[in-house]
Every structure is written in structure tokens, then in C-alpha cells.
Scaffold this motif. Structure first.
Motif, PDB file in Angstrom:
ATOM      1  N   ASP A 346      -1.212  74.183 -27.051  1.00  0.00           N
ATOM      2  CA  ASP A 346      -0.639  73.459 -28.193  1.00  0.00           C
ATOM      3  C   ASP A 346      -1.690  72.597 -28.888  1.00  0.00           C
ATOM      4  OD1 ASP A 346       1.747  74.613 -27.552  1.00  0.00           O
ATOM      5  OD2 ASP A 346       2.576  72.851 -26.550  1.00  0.00           O
ATOM      6  N   ARG A 348      -4.842  73.161 -29.247  1.00  0.00           N
ATOM      7  CA  ARG A 348      -5.723  73.982 -30.084  1.00  0.00           C
ATOM      8  C   ARG A 348      -5.066  74.303 -31.437  1.00  0.00           C
ATOM      9  NH1 ARG A 348     -10.132  75.841 -27.461  1.00  0.00           N
ATOM     10  NH2 ARG A 348     -10.162  75.628 -25.190  1.00  0.00           N
ATOM     11  N   LYS A 349      -3.747  74.308 -31.455  1.00  0.00           N
ATOM     12  CA  LYS A 349      -3.048  74.623 -32.701  1.00  0.00           C
ATOM     13  C   LYS A 349      -2.664  73.372 -33.498  1.00  0.00           C
ATOM     14  CE  LYS A 349      -1.006  78.831 -30.734  1.00  0.00           C
ATOM     15  NZ  LYS A 349       0.259  79.526 -30.381  1.00  0.00           N
ATOM     16  N   ILE A 351      -4.359  70.904 -34.837  1.00  0.00           N
ATOM     17  CA  ILE A 351      -5.116  70.601 -36.063  1.00  0.00           C
ATOM     18  C   ILE A 351      -4.637  71.484 -37.202  1.00  0.00           C
ATOM     19  CG2 ILE A 351      -7.410  70.555 -37.109  1.00  0.00           C
ATOM     20  CD1 ILE A 351      -8.581  69.973 -34.409  1.00  0.00           C
ATOM     21  N   GLU A 352      -4.469  72.784 -36.910  1.00  0.00           N
ATOM     22  CA  GLU A 352      -4.015  73.715 -37.950  1.00  0.00           C
ATOM     23  C   GLU A 352      -2.612  73.335 -38.446  1.00  0.00           C
ATOM     24  OE1 GLU A 352      -4.134  77.601 -36.336  1.00  0.00           O
ATOM     25  OE2 GLU A 352      -6.232  77.473 -35.696  1.00  0.00           O
ATOM     26  N   ARG A 353      -1.784  72.879 -37.541  1.00  0.00           N
ATOM     27  CA  ARG A 353      -0.397  72.549 -37.903  1.00  0.00           C
ATOM     28  C   ARG A 353      -0.252  71.120 -38.443  1.00  0.00           C
ATOM     29  NH1 ARG A 353       2.529  74.931 -32.407  1.00  0.00           N
ATOM     30  NH2 ARG A 353       2.176  77.157 -32.832  1.00  0.00           N
ATOM     31  N   GLU A 354      -1.383  70.390 -38.520  1.00  0.00           N
ATOM     32  CA  GLU A 354      -1.394  69.015 -39.036  1.00  0.00           C
ATOM     33  C   GLU A 354      -0.415  68.116 -38.273  1.00  0.00           C
ATOM     34  OE1 GLU A 354      -0.664  69.277 -43.209  1.00  0.00           O
ATOM     35  OE2 GLU A 354      -2.624  70.180 -43.641  1.00  0.00           O
ATOM     36  N   GLU A 355      -0.527  68.181 -36.952  1.00  0.00           N
ATOM     37  CA  GLU A 355       0.362  67.394 -36.101  1.00  0.00           C
ATOM     38  C   GLU A 355      -0.219  66.026 -35.723  1.00  0.00           C
ATOM     39  OE1 GLU A 355       2.259  71.403 -33.977  1.00  0.00           O
ATOM     40  OE2 GLU A 355       1.165  69.930 -32.787  1.00  0.00           O
ATOM     41  N   TRP A 380      -0.629  62.012 -31.568  1.00  0.00           N
ATOM     42  CA  TRP A 380      -0.235  63.415 -31.686  1.00  0.00           C
ATOM     43  C   TRP A 380       1.291  63.490 -31.726  1.00  0.00           C
ATOM     44  CZ3 TRP A 380      -1.203  67.651 -27.391  1.00  0.00           C
ATOM     45  CH2 TRP A 380      -0.763  68.885 -27.880  1.00  0.00           C
ATOM     46  N   PRO A 405     -13.785  68.281 -33.546  1.00  0.00           N
ATOM     47  CA  PRO A 405     -13.056  68.441 -34.808  1.00  0.00           C
ATOM     48  C   PRO A 405     -11.957  67.391 -34.991  1.00  0.00           C
ATOM     49  CG  PRO A 405     -12.460  70.190 -33.272  1.00  0.00           C
ATOM     50  CD  PRO A 405     -13.645  69.484 -32.683  1.00  0.00           C
ATOM     51  N   TRP A 409     -11.789  64.717 -38.119  1.00  0.00           N
ATOM     52  CA  TRP A 409     -10.583  64.606 -38.942  1.00  0.00           C
ATOM     53  C   TRP A 409     -10.099  63.154 -39.002  1.00  0.00           C
ATOM     54  CZ3 TRP A 409      -5.671  62.881 -37.841  1.00  0.00           C
ATOM     55  CH2 TRP A 409      -4.702  63.121 -38.816  1.00  0.00           C
TER      56      TRP A 409
END
Length: 598
Positions: A346, A348-349, A351-355, A380, A405, A409
Motif C-alpha cells: 500500500d 508503494r501506491k 504517492i500515486e494515489r495522493e494519500e 498517511w 520520494p 514530496w
């Protein structure tokens, strides 16, 4: 090794000697049969030619020549069958020569039994050629011995090479320890042994804490020397019945027999104790701790794979409990291991999901009570778990290197938000942003910070980067160089969690820093705890002597705040003022601050 060579020689001789003996007997039988048939045929007339009574010595000589030639053919045939030591063309020529000699020798033997002038002349010619076969065969047998010895030497070299490669396969080249392959074989054998003894077997999984950071910062050469130093230190305190293995990287396994579990725990804690002293590597004083996971035979598993897996899980539990401790395997860890894998997936995903979210906690000037700064803290917001504790996902992010990363961010987001508040007319206060160890060692750190400053438009003087004390001490010269480049951009630098690391005052005065942050562990129990109070007082006094600003973290009571005020601490942050807040709630604090100032 010598015994193995001798055994190999005996086996190779057996492969040659037995067929050679059988070939000799068969050759002798063939020659004897031919002579016997010729003797039986003397009473008859063949092709109208008269039979004679040859000399027995001549017949015996011819038989010996034929036997020698046939024996040579047998020897070469055996050699060529097992070993490809000469070319096929040369082999065919040897066989052709021997066949001709053998045919001429048999012809000379047959002609000895006939009488006529022509036959006698032919027999003499054949006889001369046959006689030549004796030295030729002897020389061929001599060559055969040479070739055989060459083959034998080649086999011995090949065996030594195979043993060398096998040793390389099962031995770690850096430390000389047996590796994972030998661990799997030997542990399986050890389990059968302790089962007969009815003893317990402890499998200790050792993992060096923060080794990757040292390796990345000081280079692989220093990392390798540190690993060798760790192994030497562990071997000095190992018992005779213990075996240490290197699995790879900074992971080791120690296998030891124990009468009871308390012995294994005592052994593991002793290893931790022996790792407390620093290592002197290339003028660097390096502190390295160890996390140890412990599994037991037969309680935690009855085979190698299960014991290894459970010790590994226990080691990760030791990491989760702050490192530098020992944890025994418990069945509940299997559940935690599955949860950990899911959490990593979760993460790893996320950042992509902007959580991820950035919360802000105010920093207050103790004398005036004004808000003069804020610390940006990552949070988070998991879609199913809700708000995940930073203490849970930050160590995992550091371990998987996802902190780089994520940290970038957070820095960009905090700078954008701070610039937005400044432009909206709120008080121009600084924002403090944490840098992880992995971020600080990135070669591109300075250029990335410069890019973020330029793209967000924030004034560098309102940005404060916080680095932990332990980061600066791993490679002091490199740390000073990186901090100097960062301050050259116009930003400020703070040392976070001060008092928990190994700082030297001689280094501290060289750092281009502006602020020391007293770790909350020294603030929590003041003024009741005299030791913590003394440490906090000393840090404040020392910082002022170096013209540094001081912030106390984790202030929760008026009593703590009054203690800090009396000792001239400059700033504080903590729940006494406010918990970390999301942007929209923190904006209300900024509005109140603006109203107070106006």
C-alpha cells in the motif's frame, strides 16, 4: 585433500588395469589359438604348398610380437575410449599402422609353417617388418604411459579446481564465513544431531542496524571493512560449538546448542553487548548496533526452512521495536508479517494515489509567546486503515528507500503551502522540514532543494531543514560539505533529536547550523527527573555558547515550559501549544496570530 587425490588415483588405475588385464588374456588366447590351428594343419597340404616344421623359438618370438602389437592396440583403445587427448585423425593413423604391423606379423607367423624359396623370401621380409614392430610397440607403450600421466595430471588439476570452486560456492569471499548454501546443509544435519541429544537449538538471525546508510555514505570499501570488523568481534566471543554464517549483505546467522531458552537469550544479549564499542575504520569512529531475531528447535519449527523464516520474522520485530534488541519468535508474528507485506504494498501506491498529507505544528517563542515557525509533518490517510501512525510507516519507508520520494514530496508541498500563506498576508514564519538519512546522502539533494525553492518561489530564509544528529556523525566531512552547500542557498539548518546520538563538540562547532532541537525524551520528565533536567540545561547552555538557537520538543505542561523559560530556552513546540494540524485548521492559528500582532 591428499587422501582424496590418492583415492582418485586408485579409481583411475582401476579403470585402466582391469580392462588391460582382460585384453592381455584375450590377446594371448587369440595368438595361442592361431598357433594351435597351424600346428594341427601341418599334416595337410594347403593350396598345394608344402608344409614345414618351423623352429619353436621363432614361432614363440612371432607370437610375442603379435601379442605385443595386440596389447598396444588394447591400451590405446582403452585410453581413447575414456579420454580425448589426441585428435581423431592421429588416432586413425595409429590404428592403421598397428593394423598393418599386426597383419604382417600374422602373415610372417603363417609363412613360417610353409617351405619354398618364394615363401621363405616373403617370410623374411615380413619377419623384418614384424621385428620392427617390437621397438615400435615398446615406444608406443612408452608414449601411452606419458599420455596417461598427462591425463592423470589433468584430472587432478580439474579435481583441485572443482574443489576450489566448491569452496568459493559455499564460503563468503569477504569474511571467510560459510554462506547460505552451507548453512542450509549444515543446519539440516545439526537438527538430526540435536534430536538425538534431546537438546534445544537456537537460531539467531543478526542484522546490522543502519548499515546501508554507512555503506552509501562512506562507500563500499569502508562498508566491507566494517563487516570484517563485525565478524572478527563476533568470532572472538563465539563458543566452540557455535557456527556463524553470512547470508549476504549485513545479515548473519548464529547457530548454538542450549540446555534451556534462557541460555539462548543470554547469549543473544551478550552479542548485543559486544557490539556497543565503536569500530575504528579508516579514521572513522563508527557505531553499529544489531537487531537479533531468535527461533528455537523444536518449539518454533522442526526443519531448516521454518526455523530460518521464523528467526527472520523475529528479527524484523526487533527492528520495529527500535533496533538494538532481541526478539523471540511468536506465532502472532506470522500475522504481523502478512500485515507488513500488505502495508509495504500500500505504501508503494500511496504517492500515486495522493494519500499523504502534510500537517503543521507551531513553534513558539518562549519570551514573547508569538508563533515564529512551524514544523511540517507527513501523515498517511489510508483509504481503509484511516490515519496510519508515522511510527509505523516511516521506518518501513526508510527501509524500502521510499522515504526519498516521500520526503521530496513533503518538501515541495510544505514550501508551496507556506508561500501561499505568505502571499495571503499571514505572518511570514519559517517552515521546518525533516530530511531523512537517505535524502541527506543523495548526490542530487542540493540541486533538488534549489529547484524546489525556485519553482515554489518561497524565500530561502523561511525554510529550515532538520537533520538528525546521527546523520551528521556518520561522515563528518561530507556532512559539513553538504550543509555548507545548503546554507549557501540561503536556507537554515537545524540538528533534530539532539542528545540521542554521538555528537562531538569539536565537530558541532564546525557545522553551519542555526538551531539545536532538544529531543522530547529529555523534556518529557523534567523537572522531576534530575538527569533529564541536567541534560536539557547543559544543551541549552552549550547552544548559547555556540550562538545557536534552541528549540525544545514535546512540551506538554506549564511546569516543563517554566523550567525551559528559566534556563533561557528560545522556543518550544508540543501539545501544550497545539497538536499537528491539517492546513485548514492551522490556518485558523495563523489568523489568530495575525490578529494578535495587529
Amino acid at each position: 585433500m591428499h587422501e582424496k587425490k590418492q583415492a582418485s588415483k586408485r579409481r583411475s588405475r582401476g579403470v585402466i588395469v582391469k580392462p588391460l588385464l582382460l585384453g592381455s588374456l584375450l590377446s594371448f588366447a587369440i595368438v595361442s589359438a592361431v598357433v594351435l590351428l597351424l600346428e594341427q594343419g601341418r599334416s595337410h597340404t594347403l593350396f598345394g604348398l608344402p608344409w614345414g616344421a618351423p623352429n619353436g623359438e621363432n614361432i614363440a618370438l612371432r607370437a610375442l610380437i603379435i601379442n605385443a602389437i595386440q596389447l598396444g592396440l588394447v591400451c590405446f583403445g582403452l585410453l581413447f575410449r575414456g579420454y580425448d587427448v589426441i585428435s581423431r585423425a592421429f588416432r586413425r593413423r595409429i590404428n592403421a599402422v598397428y593394423t598393418v604391423m599386426l597383419g604382417l606379423s600374422y602373415g610372417a607367423l603363417v609363412l613360417k609353417y610353409f617351405n619354398s624359396t618364394t615363401i621363405n623370401a616373403i617370410e623374411q621380409i615380413f619377419g623384418v617388418v614384424g621385428i620392427v614392430g617390437i621397438p615400435a610397440t615398446l615406444y608406443a607403450l612408452y608414449l601411452l604411459v606419458i599420455v596417461y600421466r598427462r591425463v592423470e595430471n589433468r584430472l587432478e588439476d580439474a579435481q583441485e579446481l572443482s574443489v576450489k570452486y566448491y569452496n568459493q560456492l559455499i564460503t563468503d569471499s569477504l569474511t571467510g564465513l560459510p554462506n547460505r548454501i552451507l548453512f542450509q546443509d549444515q543446519l539440516t544435519a545439526k537438527l538430526a544431531e540435536v534430536q538425538k541429544k534431546r537438546k534445544k537449538l537456537a537460531v539467531l538471525f543478526l542484522d546490522l542496524d543502519r548499515f546501508k546508510f554507512i555503506n552509501d555514505t562512506l562507500g563500499h570499501r569502508v562498508g566491507d571493512l566494517l563487516l570484517q570488523g563485525v565478524v572478527e568481534r563476533l568470532q572472538r566471543v563465539m563458543r566452540r560449538d557455535e557456527t556463524l554464517y553470512r547470508l549476504g549483505g549485513d545479515e548473519f546467522i548464529l547457530v548454538t546448542e542450549c540446555e534451556q531458552k534462557s541460555d539462548g537469550l543470554e547469549r543473544a544479549n551478550a552479542l548485543l553487548h559486544h557490539m556497543e564499542d565503536p569500530f575504528e575504520i579508516d579514521d572513522h569512529e563508527l557505531f553499529i548496533t544489531t537487531s537479533i531475531g531468535l527461533s528455537w528447535y523444536p518449539d518454533d519449527g522442526e526443519d531448516m526452512e521454518t526455523l530460518f523464516k521464523n528467526a527472520d520474522m523475529a528479527m524484523y520485530r526487533a527492528k520495529d521495536h527500535g533496533r538494538n534488541n532481541v526478539q523471540q519468535y511468536e506465532s502472532v508474528m506470522n500475522v504481523h508479517a502478512v500485515e507488513r507485506l500488505q502495508l509495504e504494498k500500500d505504501l508503494r501506491k500511496a504517492i500515486e494515489r495522493e494519500e499523504f498529507r502534510v500537517f503543521y505544528q507551531p513553534q513558539i517563542d518562549i519570551d514573547s509567546g508569538r508563533m515564529i515557525g512551524m514544523e511540517a509533518l507527513v501523515r498517511w490517510q489510508h483509504p481503509e486503515r484511516g490515519m496510519v501512525s508515522p511510527g509505523l510507516f516511516i521506518p518501513l519507508a526508510e527501509e524500502t528507500n521510499l522515504i526519498v520520494p516521500i520526503g521530496e514530496w513533503v518538501m515541495r508541498t510544505a514550501c508551496v503551502q507556506t508561500k501561499r500563506w505568505h502571499d495571503a498576508g499571514f505572518p511570514h514564519i519559517r517552515v521546518s522540514i525533516n530530511l531523512s538519512a537517505h535524502q541527506f546522502t543523495q548526490p542530487s539533494l542540493v540541486s533538488k532543494v534549489r529547484t524546489i525553492l525556485e519553482e515554489t518561489g518561497i524565500e530561502p530564509k523561511y525554510v529550515d531543514l532538520e537533520i538528525t544528529e546521527s546523520i551528521t556523525m556518520t561522515n563528518v566531512d561530507k556532512a559539513i560539505s553538504t550543509m555548507s552547500e545548503l546554507t549557501g542557498l540561503g536556507i537554515q539548518i537545524s540538528i533534530d533529536d539532539f542528545g540521542t546520538g554521538y555528537s562531538s563538540l569539536s565537530y558541532l562547532k564546525k557545522f553551519p547550523i542555526h538551531t539545536l532541537k532538544i529531543d522530547q525524551s529529555f523534556v518529557r520528565d523534567i523537572p522531576q527527573n534530575s538527569d533529564d533536567a541536567a541534560i536539557a540545561t547543559a544543551v541549552i547552555a552549550m547552544a548559547h555558547s555556540l550562538n545557536l538557537n534552541v528549540i525544545a520538543e514535546g512540551v506538554e505542561t506549564e511546569e516543563q515550559l517554566e523550567f525551559l523559560r528559566e534556563r533561557n530556552c528560545n522556543e518550544y513546540q508540543g501539545y501544550l501549544c497545539s497538536r499537528p494540524l491539517p492546513p485548514h485548521e492551522f490556518e485558523e492559528l495563523l489568523a489568530n496570530e495575525l490578529q494578535m500582532r495587529t
